[in-house]
Structure formats: structure tokens, C-alpha cells
Write a protein that holds these residues in place. Sequence first.
Motif, PDB file in Angstrom:
ATOM      1  N   ASP A  93       0.853  -1.192   0.000  1.00 55.31           N
ATOM      2  CA  ASP A  93       0.000   0.000   0.000  1.00 55.31           C
ATOM      3  C   ASP A  93       0.891   1.244   0.000  1.00 55.31           C
ATOM      4  O   ASP A  93       1.175   1.815   1.058  1.00 55.31           O
ATOM      5  CB  ASP A  93      -0.905   0.005   1.233  1.00 55.31           C
ATOM      6  N   PRO A  94       1.372   1.682  -1.173  1.00 57.19           N
ATOM      7  CA  PRO A  94       2.336   2.792  -1.221  1.00 57.19           C
ATOM      8  C   PRO A  94       1.789   4.146  -0.770  1.00 57.19           C
ATOM      9  O   PRO A  94       2.559   5.064  -0.510  1.00 57.19           O
ATOM     10  CB  PRO A  94       2.754   2.832  -2.698  1.00 57.19           C
ATOM     11  N   VAL A  95       0.469   4.248  -0.676  1.00 61.71           N
ATOM     12  CA  VAL A  95      -0.155   5.438  -0.093  1.00 61.71           C
ATOM     13  C   VAL A  95      -1.135   4.917   0.964  1.00 61.71           C
ATOM     14  O   VAL A  95      -2.268   4.550   0.660  1.00 61.71           O
ATOM     15  CB  VAL A  95      -0.877   6.292  -1.155  1.00 61.71           C
ATOM     16  N   HIS A  96      -0.682   4.861   2.196  1.00 61.58           N
ATOM     17  CA  HIS A  96      -1.386   4.135   3.242  1.00 61.58           C
ATOM     18  C   HIS A  96      -1.792   5.066   4.387  1.00 61.58           C
ATOM     19  O   HIS A  96      -0.978   5.857   4.868  1.00 61.58           O
ATOM     20  CB  HIS A  96      -0.462   3.032   3.792  1.00 61.58           C
ATOM     21  N   TRP A  97      -3.050   4.951   4.816  1.00 61.57           N
ATOM     22  CA  TRP A  97      -3.492   5.706   5.987  1.00 61.57           C
ATOM     23  C   TRP A  97      -3.054   4.957   7.243  1.00 61.57           C
ATOM     24  O   TRP A  97      -3.452   3.823   7.485  1.00 61.57           O
ATOM     25  CB  TRP A  97      -4.998   5.910   5.999  1.00 61.57           C
ATOM     26  N   ASP A  98      -2.194   5.595   8.033  1.00 63.85           N
ATOM     27  CA  ASP A  98      -1.674   4.992   9.260  1.00 63.85           C
ATOM     28  C   ASP A  98      -2.506   5.508  10.428  1.00 63.85           C
ATOM     29  O   ASP A  98      -2.345   6.656  10.857  1.00 63.85           O
ATOM     30  CB  ASP A  98      -0.196   5.375   9.434  1.00 63.85           C
ATOM     31  N   PRO A  99      -3.400   4.698  10.984  1.00 64.84           N
ATOM     32  CA  PRO A  99      -4.266   5.171  12.066  1.00 64.84           C
ATOM     33  C   PRO A  99      -3.515   5.417  13.368  1.00 64.84           C
ATOM     34  O   PRO A  99      -4.009   6.114  14.237  1.00 64.84           O
ATOM     35  CB  PRO A  99      -5.282   4.034  12.224  1.00 64.84           C
ATOM     36  N   PHE A 100      -2.309   4.857  13.483  1.00 64.04           N
ATOM     37  CA  PHE A 100      -1.516   5.061  14.696  1.00 64.04           C
ATOM     38  C   PHE A 100      -0.841   6.439  14.670  1.00 64.04           C
ATOM     39  O   PHE A 100      -0.669   7.079  15.703  1.00 64.04           O
ATOM     40  CB  PHE A 100      -0.473   3.950  14.832  1.00 64.04           C
ATOM     41  N   LEU A 101      -0.465   6.882  13.470  1.00 63.68           N
ATOM     42  CA  LEU A 101       0.130   8.212  13.311  1.00 63.68           C
ATOM     43  C   LEU A 101      -0.905   9.268  12.949  1.00 63.68           C
ATOM     44  O   LEU A 101      -0.607  10.465  12.959  1.00 63.68           O
ATOM     45  CB  LEU A 101       1.200   8.189  12.205  1.00 63.68           C
ATOM     46  N   HIS A 102      -2.105   8.823  12.572  1.00 61.38           N
ATOM     47  CA  HIS A 102      -3.144   9.732  12.059  1.00 61.38           C
ATOM     48  C   HIS A 102      -2.589  10.523  10.871  1.00 61.38           C
ATOM     49  O   HIS A 102      -2.734  11.744  10.789  1.00 61.38           O
ATOM     50  CB  HIS A 102      -3.639  10.679  13.159  1.00 61.38           C
ATOM     51  N   MET A 143       1.660  18.615   4.940  1.00 61.36           N
ATOM     52  CA  MET A 143       0.222  18.790   5.149  1.00 61.36           C
ATOM     53  C   MET A 143      -0.422  18.981   3.776  1.00 61.36           C
ATOM     54  O   MET A 143       0.092  19.735   2.945  1.00 61.36           O
ATOM     55  CB  MET A 143      -0.050  20.013   6.018  1.00 61.36           C
ATOM     56  N   VAL A 144      -1.544  18.299   3.536  1.00 67.22           N
ATOM     57  CA  VAL A 144      -2.235  18.428   2.251  1.00 67.22           C
ATOM     58  C   VAL A 144      -2.828  19.826   2.145  1.00 67.22           C
ATOM     59  O   VAL A 144      -3.606  20.252   3.008  1.00 67.22           O
ATOM     60  CB  VAL A 144      -3.335  17.356   2.107  1.00 67.22           C
ATOM     61  N   ALA A 145      -2.438  20.558   1.095  1.00 67.36           N
ATOM     62  CA  ALA A 145      -2.894  21.941   0.929  1.00 67.36           C
ATOM     63  C   ALA A 145      -4.316  21.996   0.359  1.00 67.36           C
ATOM     64  O   ALA A 145      -5.134  22.807   0.789  1.00 67.36           O
ATOM     65  CB  ALA A 145      -1.923  22.698   0.017  1.00 67.36           C
ATOM     66  N   GLU A 146      -4.593  21.157  -0.606  1.00 66.26           N
ATOM     67  CA  GLU A 146      -5.917  21.050  -1.209  1.00 66.26           C
ATOM     68  C   GLU A 146      -6.172  19.577  -1.516  1.00 66.26           C
ATOM     69  O   GLU A 146      -5.228  18.807  -1.696  1.00 66.26           O
ATOM     70  CB  GLU A 146      -6.009  21.871  -2.509  1.00 66.26           C
ATOM     71  N   ASP A 147      -7.449  19.182  -1.596  1.00 67.74           N
ATOM     72  CA  ASP A 147      -7.759  17.800  -1.939  1.00 67.74           C
ATOM     73  C   ASP A 147      -6.951  17.381  -3.164  1.00 67.74           C
ATOM     74  O   ASP A 147      -6.867  18.126  -4.156  1.00 67.74           O
ATOM     75  CB  ASP A 147      -9.249  17.637  -2.249  1.00 67.74           C
ATOM     76  N   MET A 148      -6.336  16.188  -3.101  1.00 66.30           N
ATOM     77  CA  MET A 148      -5.504  15.748  -4.214  1.00 66.30           C
ATOM     78  C   MET A 148      -5.496  14.229  -4.285  1.00 66.30           C
ATOM     79  O   MET A 148      -5.705  13.539  -3.291  1.00 66.30           O
ATOM     80  CB  MET A 148      -4.072  16.272  -4.058  1.00 66.30           C
ATOM     81  N   LEU A 149      -5.272  13.716  -5.498  1.00 68.43           N
ATOM     82  CA  LEU A 149      -5.116  12.285  -5.706  1.00 68.43           C
ATOM     83  C   LEU A 149      -3.642  11.934  -5.718  1.00 68.43           C
ATOM     84  O   LEU A 149      -2.854  12.559  -6.427  1.00 68.43           O
ATOM     85  CB  LEU A 149      -5.751  11.871  -7.039  1.00 68.43           C
ATOM     86  N   VAL A 150      -3.263  10.944  -4.944  1.00 64.09           N
ATOM     87  CA  VAL A 150      -1.895  10.427  -4.945  1.00 64.09           C
ATOM     88  C   VAL A 150      -1.978   8.913  -4.956  1.00 64.09           C
ATOM     89  O   VAL A 150      -2.571   8.319  -4.055  1.00 64.09           O
ATOM     90  CB  VAL A 150      -1.098  10.896  -3.709  1.00 64.09           C
TER      91      VAL A 150
END
Length: 417
Positions: free
Chosen positions: A39-48, A304-311
Motif C-alpha cells: 500500500d504505497p499510499v497508506h493511511w496509518d491510524p496510529f500516526l493519524h 500537510m495536504v494543501a488542497e484535496d488531491m489524488l496520490v
Amino acid sequence: MNIHPRAQSDDADLSLYQLLDPQVLADPYPLYRTMRERDPVHWDPFLHAWVVTGHAEVQAVLQKCSSERTPTPEQLEAMGLHALTPIAQVLVRQMLFKDGDAHTRLRGLCLAAFTPKRVAALRQQVQDIADDLIDKAADKGRMDVIADFASPLPAIVTAGLLGVPAADWEQLKTWSTDFAEVLGNLQHNPDRAERSLNSIEEMTAYFRAALRNQQSSPREGLLHALATAEVDGARLSEEEVVANAILIMTGGQETTTNLIGNGLLTLLRRPEELARLRDCPAIMPTAIEELLRFESPTQHTARMVAEDMLVGGKLLRKRDAVMAVMAAANRDPARFRDPDELDLTRADNKHLSFSWAAHFCFGAPLARMEGQIAFTTLLRRLPDLALEPQPLHWRENLALRGLKALHVSFGPALPAA
């Protein structure tokens, strides 16, 4: 496509928190490989936070996401964290945490002081320091490369570059190590907050006093150049000079110390490559780039994400936190052939160890020069370099990867050229 980070599963195997395990910290690259492959773009719930590990995806984050992620003194006050205000007062004035016009202004003024001519003029000084440090250990037949060479070399160079007494290098190094905790590790070591606070207050007082001395007795160096630099009528305030002097001091020491220590360990573990580099010093420039890619001194950075974006097919929402793992990107097989192999003559080597885009490290030319001189001098003057049979211990800094010590032995040292 994932439309919100909370839609993902809580997969502890893919969390950067695993770096808190000393065994993982000693060799984080299997973890990075797993994260990148699964998962090269992964939401880490431990780091938020989003953790990004693919090369193209990390490039996109470094280019498009915001660096203004440090809380302001006012925000800390609102959270009841008034004690951390001195840290915030320094961070919010550093170019590392600025975007757009504010970043361009600070960077432009610092670049006006950090000219290629100023860096080039340091070459002989760097060589002399390197030879002097080796002279001090030459008769012993062994040394701790970190304590005896990799730490003092950039610290002494940085003192000279800033225009403060070279004799202060040990104090500068202590402060640098403490401030590196703020940049790379404070969230995991809250017990060190008080020490970091004390160091920041001491550094601030030190550079304020140095600026006062500059007014009565100007001294050539980056500190004076920062205080007097002017671009389109704009000049740095005293607070900005102090904050960015601290940033330059820390960046100039930590990454170069880690480059030398990590790089030499990599070569010592591959004697044939070490011999190749010693016998053919002409490949030193490409070798330094490969050592930077293979064992990145800076492993990751926050955005920090500046605007909604696809990665990477994922939707990152405005103000989401992002961790860009350059060390993982630097071993992405989609970008580098045989990325886990050391190739000292690798030609296409656009690694991300010095970041990317607007925040590319403007101190990179000095770090490269110091690295080239350090390795050339070590390999030329110390024959039969070998690792001492002692366990290796890595610093508990998750972002700035470096050894606590590197004990080596060697044959009779050769004289300086």
C-alpha cells in the motif's frame, strides 16, 4: 478509490511506529519494502497520517503538499502546551516550515549568503580538518568513526561557515543533536522535551550574542551574511536570522555525520566495493550519490495536504497529515534498477535524500563536498580498514538515520597528501 482515510483497515504491519522496535530501526528497509508493495499510499491510524513510500508518490507529496505543518505559539497556547512555545517560536520562522512567498523570501535571502563561492572557498579548510582529525587517531590503529571523525568534521566546518569560534564545535554538536530530536523524533520521545527546550533557549541566546558581537566586531561568515543580506530591499529580522542559523547549523551537521557513518558502514560490509572506490577515486561523485540513495541520512519528512488531491489513486483531503518516506522511495524498483544493490557508478540516480522541488536542500553542495573529501581522505590514509567486532547501535531518531558509534581498525596511517 478510497475517498476517506478512515475507510482503511488498521494494519499495524504497515505503520511507521514499527521503527520503535530496535531491530526494525537497525534495518528499516524490509518494512519500507512491505509498505511500498502492499500500500504505497497508506493511511496509518496510529500516526493519524498518510504514509507514502513509492518514488513517484513521494515526489508528488514533496512538490504539492504544504510544509507549514508546525503549530504556532498561539495554537500551542490554545491546546494548553504553553511550555513548548520557545520551540514553536523558532520553527515558525524557519524556511523548512514555510511555503509560497514566505519561503521564497527566506530562501532567497539565505541563498544570497550561502553562495557557491563561499562553499568552494571551504574546500581546503574541509581537507585540513579531515587530515587533522585522522592525525589525532593515526597512532592508535583504531577509532570510533562517529566520535573521532564524522561528528567533529561537519561541526567544525559549520562553525567556520557561520563565523562563530571553531572551539565551540562540541557545544554546537550537542545542541544540534538535541534540536534534531525536535525535527525527527519529539513525538515519540516526550521525556526529552525539557532537554530540547533548554537547548533551543541556549542556542537562541548564543546566536543573539553572536549577532551583537557582529555589530561591534564584524566577522566573516554566514551569520554576518544573513544579518546583512538584502534582496529587493528585504532583509531578515533578528529572530529570522537566529531561527535559520539554528536550522543551517543542525542541517549542516546531522545529515553529513550520518552520510559519513552510514556510508562507511555500507562500504565496510562490502569490502570489494570499498577497494573499488579506493583504487578508483574518480568515481567518488557518483559513489556519494549512491551512498545517499542506499542509506538515506534523512529517512522521512512530514507535510500537510494543501488542497484535496489524488496520490497513487487515493484521495487525500485538505489538511490531512502526510509522511513522505524518502528512504523507501529511494529503493523503489519502479524507479531504480536493482534498488537493494549498491552500485557506486549508478548513472541515473535522482534520489530524494535532499528532498525535492522548492524545499530541495540548498546545503546539498556543501554536504556532497564534505562527503567526497571525507571518504577520499579516510580511504587514502587508512589502509586495511575493518569493522571492529562490536554490536552496532542506531540513534533513536526515526527521521535522521545515524549510528551512535562505528568502531574500526586500520593499518599504519599514511601521511596527508
